[in-house]
Scaffold this motif. Structure first.
Motif, PDB file in Angstrom:
ATOM      1  N   LEU A  31       0.833  -1.204   0.000  1.00 54.17           N
ATOM      2  CA  LEU A  31       0.000   0.000   0.000  1.00 54.17           C
ATOM      3  C   LEU A  31       0.868   1.255   0.000  1.00 54.17           C
ATOM      4  O   LEU A  31       0.558   2.238  -0.680  1.00 54.17           O
ATOM      5  N   ALA A  32       1.989   1.231   0.712  1.00 54.15           N
ATOM      6  CA  ALA A  32       2.898   2.384   0.741  1.00 54.15           C
ATOM      7  C   ALA A  32       3.489   2.648  -0.644  1.00 54.15           C
ATOM      8  O   ALA A  32       3.589   3.800  -1.076  1.00 54.15           O
ATOM      9  N   GLN A  33       3.855   1.600  -1.366  1.00 54.99           N
ATOM     10  CA  GLN A  33       4.388   1.766  -2.719  1.00 54.99           C
ATOM     11  C   GLN A  33       3.311   2.315  -3.653  1.00 54.99           C
ATOM     12  O   GLN A  33       3.594   3.169  -4.498  1.00 54.99           O
ATOM     13  N   ALA A  34       2.096   1.835  -3.506  1.00 56.70           N
ATOM     14  CA  ALA A  34       0.996   2.317  -4.345  1.00 56.70           C
ATOM     15  C   ALA A  34       0.724   3.792  -4.081  1.00 56.70           C
ATOM     16  O   ALA A  34       0.500   4.571  -5.014  1.00 56.70           O
ATOM     17  N   GLN A  35       0.779   4.200  -2.816  1.00 56.55           N
ATOM     18  CA  GLN A  35       0.578   5.612  -2.488  1.00 56.55           C
ATOM     19  C   GLN A  35       1.703   6.471  -3.042  1.00 56.55           C
ATOM     20  O   GLN A  35       1.467   7.585  -3.516  1.00 56.55           O
ATOM     21  N   SER A  36       2.919   5.960  -3.012  1.00 54.30           N
ATOM     22  CA  SER A  36       4.055   6.696  -3.577  1.00 54.30           C
ATOM     23  C   SER A  36       3.908   6.839  -5.085  1.00 54.30           C
ATOM     24  O   SER A  36       4.200   7.902  -5.650  1.00 54.30           O
ATOM     25  N   LEU A  37       3.451   5.792  -5.746  1.00 51.95           N
ATOM     26  CA  LEU A  37       3.250   5.851  -7.190  1.00 51.95           C
ATOM     27  C   LEU A  37       2.133   6.836  -7.539  1.00 51.95           C
ATOM     28  O   LEU A  37       2.260   7.628  -8.476  1.00 51.95           O
ATOM     29  N   ALA A  38       1.063   6.826  -6.773  1.00 47.29           N
ATOM     30  CA  ALA A  38      -0.035   7.769  -7.003  1.00 47.29           C
ATOM     31  C   ALA A  38       0.442   9.216  -6.799  1.00 47.29           C
ATOM     32  O   ALA A  38       0.100  10.112  -7.578  1.00 47.29           O
ATOM     33  N   ALA A  39       1.261   9.436  -5.790  1.00 48.72           N
ATOM     34  CA  ALA A  39       1.817  10.777  -5.550  1.00 48.72           C
ATOM     35  C   ALA A  39       2.728  11.187  -6.702  1.00 48.72           C
ATOM     36  O   ALA A  39       2.746  12.357  -7.100  1.00 48.72           O
ATOM     37  N   LEU A  40       3.477  10.237  -7.249  1.00 48.73           N
ATOM     38  CA  LEU A  40       4.342  10.533  -8.388  1.00 48.73           C
ATOM     39  C   LEU A  40       3.517  10.939  -9.609  1.00 48.73           C
ATOM     40  O   LEU A  40       3.886  11.854 -10.337  1.00 48.73           O
ATOM     41  N   PHE A  41       2.383  10.282  -9.808  1.00 47.19           N
ATOM     42  CA  PHE A  41       1.502  10.666 -10.917  1.00 47.19           C
ATOM     43  C   PHE A  41       1.032  12.110 -10.747  1.00 47.19           C
ATOM     44  O   PHE A  41       1.004  12.876 -11.715  1.00 47.19           O
ATOM     45  N   ARG A  42       0.670  12.499  -9.527  1.00 49.24           N
ATOM     46  CA  ARG A  42       0.232  13.879  -9.282  1.00 49.24           C
ATOM     47  C   ARG A  42       1.369  14.868  -9.522  1.00 49.24           C
ATOM     48  O   ARG A  42       1.166  15.938 -10.109  1.00 49.24           O
ATOM     49  N   ARG A  43       2.582  14.516  -9.072  1.00 50.92           N
ATOM     50  CA  ARG A  43       3.734  15.401  -9.305  1.00 50.92           C
ATOM     51  C   ARG A  43       4.024  15.540 -10.789  1.00 50.92           C
ATOM     52  O   ARG A  43       4.384  16.619 -11.268  1.00 50.92           O
ATOM     53  N   PHE A  44       3.876  14.449 -11.540  1.00 52.07           N
ATOM     54  CA  PHE A  44       4.089  14.496 -12.986  1.00 52.07           C
ATOM     55  C   PHE A  44       3.171  15.532 -13.622  1.00 52.07           C
ATOM     56  O   PHE A  44       3.598  16.318 -14.460  1.00 52.07           O
ATOM     57  N   HIS A  45       1.911  15.570 -13.210  1.00 50.50           N
ATOM     58  CA  HIS A  45       0.980  16.561 -13.757  1.00 50.50           C
ATOM     59  C   HIS A  45       1.379  17.976 -13.362  1.00 50.50           C
ATOM     60  O   HIS A  45       1.246  18.911 -14.162  1.00 50.50           O
ATOM     61  N   GLU A  46       1.890  18.153 -12.162  1.00 51.83           N
ATOM     62  CA  GLU A  46       2.368  19.475 -11.744  1.00 51.83           C
ATOM     63  C   GLU A  46       3.562  19.908 -12.583  1.00 51.83           C
ATOM     64  O   GLU A  46       3.639  21.056 -13.012  1.00 51.83           O
TER      65      GLU A  46
END
Length: 92
Positions: A31-46
């Motif tokens: 779950l921690a890795q999935a949350q990190s990946l989701a956060a990376l997707f948001r940063r990519f859009h930024e």
């Protein structure tokens, strides 16, 4: 994960790239890795927005995630993408 951050940051600033496809094939994520990946997707859009804010006709880059299995953590990460693609017989 560090390499993924570097690559996505570079891709976000490249006007020739329309998006990124992630293939999560047999991926076992915590779950921690999935949350990190989701956060990376948001940063990519930024990063994409910052890199293209002054360009005329700039289109936002899309993140597409292809899942072969719809496990909880993998699906949680994919939910942060723009599109989620799965085969009709994907396992839940």
């Amino acid at each position: 994960m560090k390499l993924a951050v570097q690559v996505l940051h570079r891709v976000a600033g490249d006007p020739a790239v329309a998006g990124v496809v992630f293939l999560l094939q047999g991926a076992t994520l915590s779950l921690a890795q999935a949350q990190s990946l989701a956060a990376l997707f948001r940063r990519f859009h930024e990063w994409d927005h910052a890199a293209n804010s002054g360009r005329v006709n700039a289109r936002a880059k899309r993140i597409i995630v292809y899942l072969e299995e719809m496990g909880g953590p993998a699906y949680a990460a994919a939910a942060a993408a723009d599109y989620v693609v799965a085969p009709p017989l994907a396992e839940w």
